[in-house]
Design a protein around this motif. Sequence first.
Motif, short mmCIF file in Angstrom:
data_model
loop_
_atom_site.label_atom_id
_atom_site.label_comp_id
_atom_site.label_asym_id
_atom_site.label_seq_id
_atom_site.Cartn_x
_atom_site.Cartn_y
_atom_site.Cartn_z
N UNK A 197 6.33 -8.57 -31.77
CA UNK A 197 6.95 -7.26 -31.66
C UNK A 197 8.11 -7.14 -32.64
N UNK A 198 8.30 -5.93 -33.17
CA UNK A 198 9.41 -5.69 -34.10
C UNK A 198 10.75 -5.98 -33.44
N UNK A 199 10.84 -5.69 -32.13
CA UNK A 199 12.08 -5.94 -31.41
C UNK A 199 12.43 -7.42 -31.46
N UNK A 200 11.44 -8.30 -31.32
CA UNK A 200 11.68 -9.74 -31.33
C UNK A 200 12.27 -10.19 -32.66
N UNK A 253 19.45 5.36 -39.16
CA UNK A 253 20.27 6.57 -39.12
C UNK A 253 21.74 6.25 -39.36
N UNK A 254 22.19 5.11 -38.83
CA UNK A 254 23.59 4.68 -39.04
C UNK A 254 23.88 4.52 -40.52
N UNK A 274 17.94 0.12 -32.05
CA UNK A 274 16.57 0.26 -32.53
C UNK A 274 16.59 0.38 -34.05
N UNK A 275 15.43 0.20 -34.66
CA UNK A 275 15.33 0.35 -36.10
C UNK A 275 15.73 1.75 -36.53
#
Length: 241
Positions: free
Chosen positions: A204-207, A169-170, A163-164
């Motif tokens: 979608x942001x996921x796309x 966070x990484x 996920x974003x």
Amino acid sequence: MPGTERPLRVEFAGEWHTVSPHARFTIGREGDLSVDDNPYLHRHFLELSFHEGLWWLANVGSRLAPTVSSAGGAVQSWLSPGARMPIVFAQSVIVFTAGPTTYEIALHTDEAHYSVASQVQTSMTGEATVMPVSFTPLQRVLIVALAEPMLRREGVSVSELPSSSAAAARLGWTMSKFNRKLDNVCDKLDRMGVQGLRGGTGRLATNRRARLVEYAVSSQLVTRADLPLLDDESLHDSADD
């Protein structure tokens, strides 16, 4: 020349399937190759068939669009629903994302109608520049953070799309910084003509993240050699620059 009826071999997650030129081969949640019991994946998504003297890959789904990469990433296609394309190289890799999961499937044929020019082979070994675009260190490490699961995989298999928030966070970044850098990367590639990265109503942001990862890995824009960037503390400053 086209016309020789030779079987096509399909590789996925350590399994091999041989496709006869006299039958159609379906890939999806169900079919000859049942990829995964993933509700985001079409029941029948892709179809392989032999006609007109060539092997063809068709997208028989209605929503998903795979990235098809050949010649070590030098040739790429984005196969929209309802479209089809011939398989003309000895090996091609299909990458697609359904929900949070990214899948890779390899196609192998003994008869290739096209080969890779020596100039392209040289460029893919790193002795010349392939991509006519450059990225800042922060933009590149963002791509690596999103593509990390695919870059760490072994062979063609399944990986999870982070996920974003997980990718931010990484890197130790704020979400505003992450989203701004992601916008910059997608805008650069969109101006190059890479499809599927422009936002808009219903996008979608996921796309967008999935398409970026598919393109970056398939084209070797980032490789496993870039993974050490994730441990570069100078790129982990959470300042919103």
